[in-house]
Write a protein that holds these residues in place. Structure first.
Motif, mmCIF file in Angstrom:
data_model
loop_
_atom_site.group_PDB
_atom_site.id
_atom_site.type_symbol
_atom_site.label_atom_id
_atom_site.label_comp_id
_atom_site.label_asym_id
_atom_site.label_seq_id
_atom_site.Cartn_x
_atom_site.Cartn_y
_atom_site.Cartn_z
ATOM 1 N N THR A 48 0.847 -1.186 0.000
ATOM 2 C CA THR A 48 0.000 0.000 0.000
ATOM 3 C C THR A 48 0.886 1.240 0.000
ATOM 4 N N LEU A 49 0.639 2.113 -0.973
ATOM 5 C CA LEU A 49 1.364 3.379 -1.056
ATOM 6 C C LEU A 49 0.479 4.478 -0.495
ATOM 7 N N GLY A 50 1.014 5.206 0.462
ATOM 8 C CA GLY A 50 0.308 6.348 1.020
ATOM 9 C C GLY A 50 1.000 7.639 0.619
ATOM 10 N N MET A 51 0.266 8.531 -0.035
ATOM 11 C CA MET A 51 0.752 9.867 -0.355
ATOM 12 C C MET A 51 0.079 10.831 0.609
ATOM 13 N N ALA A 52 0.864 11.644 1.286
ATOM 14 C CA ALA A 52 0.300 12.455 2.370
ATOM 15 C C ALA A 52 0.883 13.863 2.368
ATOM 16 N N THR A 53 0.053 14.819 2.803
ATOM 17 C CA THR A 53 0.506 16.186 2.972
ATOM 18 C C THR A 53 -0.279 16.829 4.105
ATOM 19 N N ASP A 54 0.325 17.816 4.736
ATOM 20 C CA ASP A 54 -0.327 18.510 5.833
ATOM 21 C C ASP A 54 -1.595 19.186 5.330
ATOM 22 N N ARG A 55 -2.725 18.936 6.000
ATOM 23 C CA ARG A 55 -3.992 19.440 5.482
ATOM 24 C C ARG A 55 -4.075 20.968 5.554
ATOM 25 N N SER A 56 -3.492 21.563 6.580
ATOM 26 C CA SER A 56 -3.534 23.018 6.674
ATOM 27 C C SER A 56 -2.764 23.661 5.531
ATOM 28 N N ARG A 57 -1.648 23.040 5.130
ATOM 29 C CA ARG A 57 -0.893 23.553 3.988
ATOM 30 C C ARG A 57 -1.692 23.396 2.700
ATOM 31 N N LEU A 58 -2.380 22.245 2.579
ATOM 32 C CA LEU A 58 -3.207 22.012 1.399
ATOM 33 C C LEU A 58 -4.320 23.042 1.298
ATOM 34 N N ARG A 59 -4.980 23.326 2.422
ATOM 35 C CA ARG A 59 -6.058 24.309 2.426
ATOM 36 C C ARG A 59 -5.522 25.699 2.071
ATOM 37 N N GLU A 60 -4.341 26.035 2.562
ATOM 38 C CA GLU A 60 -3.740 27.338 2.261
ATOM 39 C C GLU A 60 -3.458 27.471 0.768
ATOM 40 N N VAL A 61 -2.917 26.401 0.173
ATOM 41 C CA VAL A 61 -2.641 26.424 -1.266
ATOM 42 C C VAL A 61 -3.942 26.517 -2.050
ATOM 43 N N ASP A 62 -4.976 25.778 -1.604
ATOM 44 C CA ASP A 62 -6.285 25.839 -2.263
ATOM 45 C C ASP A 62 -6.832 27.262 -2.261
ATOM 46 N N ARG A 63 -6.737 27.931 -1.113
ATOM 47 C CA ARG A 63 -7.248 29.305 -1.009
ATOM 48 C C ARG A 63 -6.472 30.254 -1.906
ATOM 49 N N ASP A 64 -5.137 30.114 -1.879
ATOM 50 C CA ASP A 64 -4.310 31.007 -2.699
ATOM 51 C C ASP A 64 -4.584 30.789 -4.187
ATOM 52 N N LEU A 65 -4.735 29.525 -4.562
ATOM 53 C CA LEU A 65 -5.003 29.214 -5.961
ATOM 54 C C LEU A 65 -6.355 29.747 -6.397
ATOM 55 N N ALA A 66 -7.364 29.574 -5.537
ATOM 56 C CA ALA A 66 -8.703 30.075 -5.862
ATOM 57 C C ALA A 66 -8.699 31.593 -5.991
ATOM 58 N N LEU A 67 -7.972 32.268 -5.080
ATOM 59 C CA LEU A 67 -7.900 33.723 -5.136
ATOM 60 C C LEU A 67 -7.179 34.186 -6.392
ATOM 61 N N SER A 68 -6.062 33.526 -6.725
ATOM 62 C CA SER A 68 -5.310 33.903 -7.916
ATOM 63 C C SER A 68 -6.145 33.705 -9.176
ATOM 64 N N THR A 69 -6.847 32.569 -9.231
ATOM 65 C CA THR A 69 -7.677 32.282 -10.401
ATOM 66 C C THR A 69 -8.775 33.321 -10.556
ATOM 67 N N ARG A 70 -9.401 33.701 -9.429
ATOM 68 C CA ARG A 70 -10.475 34.690 -9.494
ATOM 69 C C ARG A 70 -9.943 36.057 -9.914
ATOM 70 N N LEU A 71 -8.790 36.443 -9.361
ATOM 71 C CA LEU A 71 -8.212 37.746 -9.710
ATOM 72 C C LEU A 71 -7.878 37.808 -11.191
ATOM 73 N N ILE A 72 -7.302 36.720 -11.706
ATOM 74 C CA ILE A 72 -6.921 36.707 -13.124
ATOM 75 C C ILE A 72 -8.150 36.715 -14.013
ATOM 76 N N SER A 73 -9.148 35.897 -13.672
ATOM 77 C CA SER A 73 -10.325 35.789 -14.538
ATOM 78 C C SER A 73 -11.177 37.048 -14.512
ATOM 79 N N GLN A 74 -11.171 37.775 -13.374
ATOM 80 C CA GLN A 74 -12.019 38.953 -13.250
ATOM 81 C C GLN A 74 -11.256 40.259 -13.483
#
Length: 250
Positions: free
Chosen positions: A123-149
């Motif tokens: 079994t292969l487990g790929m793992a990352t800190d969830r708080s870091r993942l959420r931070e990247v998700d927020r930054d990516l969503a904000l960047s995408t919105r800023l660029i698109s709008q």
């Protein structure tokens, strides 16, 4: 991009690799842990040491459940592991792990079954800190919105000055759909404007990495603006760190 079929021109070629963090996987610090059929750790990545706190010497050969999770979660972890091993179905979700320092951290996992050439399952487990993942998700969503709008026209061009991406504002300015930009050279789009100066500026930015702010003004017209129009252009660039030669070596 290839203008013939829309695929990247370097499809099938080794990707340049950098010794420095340069992509989403590096930013997330994804850890890899491999367990044998008995639930013992047989492979342990440097990122796993950072995420869980244990060195490879401390982790390898140990049962994963008692090492990585608190006792109240042992049964659940063993159950999830057994299901992945028995069915081959992937499991994805967040799981509270016990760091070496005794703290509890919520970690995002992707677990999958692997088969080796001897017929043994792992079994292969790929793992990352969830708080870091959420931070990247927020930054990516904000960047995408800023660029698109953004009311400012934005484009990404490759080193051959071919369009890789454009935002809706530039789509409207040019009167050309975003997908019809992709793979086409800058001068193919700006046919009715003087492009020599901006092209020279783009190559200079690619060479030096130094931005040019309001350095050029283009005068011309586009399908969206049939009358003479003027646009101010700013240029920014970034470079990759030199990579080692492709594998296998020649």
């Amino acid at each position: 991009m290839s203008t013939a079929d829309g695929r990247p021109a370097d499809a099938g070629q080794p990707e340049e690799r950098s010794s420095q963090p340069s992509g989403l996987m590096d930013l997330l610090g994804v850890a890899a842990v491999l367990l044998d059929a008995d639930g013992r750790i047989v492979l342990w990545s440097p990122e796993a040491e950072e995420l869980f706190g244990y060195t490879s010497e401390e982790a390898l050969g140990q049962y994963a459940a008692p090492l990585l999770v608190h006792e109240q979660h042992w049964d659940l972890m063993i159950k999830l592991f057994a299901e992945v091993m028995a069915t081959g179905e992937r499991w994805a979700g967040a799981f509270p792990i016990r760091h070496k320092d005794g703290s509890t951290r919520l970690v995002e996992f992707r677990n999958m079954r692997l088969l080796d050439d001897l017929g043994d399952f792992y079994t292969l487990g790929m793992a990352t800190d969830r708080s870091r993942l959420r931070e990247v998700d927020r930054d990516l969503a904000l960047s995408t919105r800023l660029i698109s709008q953004s009311p400012i026209g934005l484009a990404i061009l490759d080193t051959d000055l071919r369009y890789v991406a454009v935002n809706p504002a530039l789509e409207r300015m040019h009167g050309i759909l975003a997908e019809d930009h992709l793979g086409r050279h800058y001068r193919e789009i700006m046919t009715a404007a003087k492009f020599e100066g901006p092209e020279a500026g783009m190559r200079q930015v690619l060479k030096t990495g130094a931005p040019m702010i309001d350095e050029y003004t283009i005068v011309g017209h586009t399908p969206a603006h049939p009358h003479m129009h003027a646009w101010s252009i700013s240029l920014y660039g970034w470079t990759r760190v030199a990579s080692p030669p492709p594998w296998p070596p020649r």
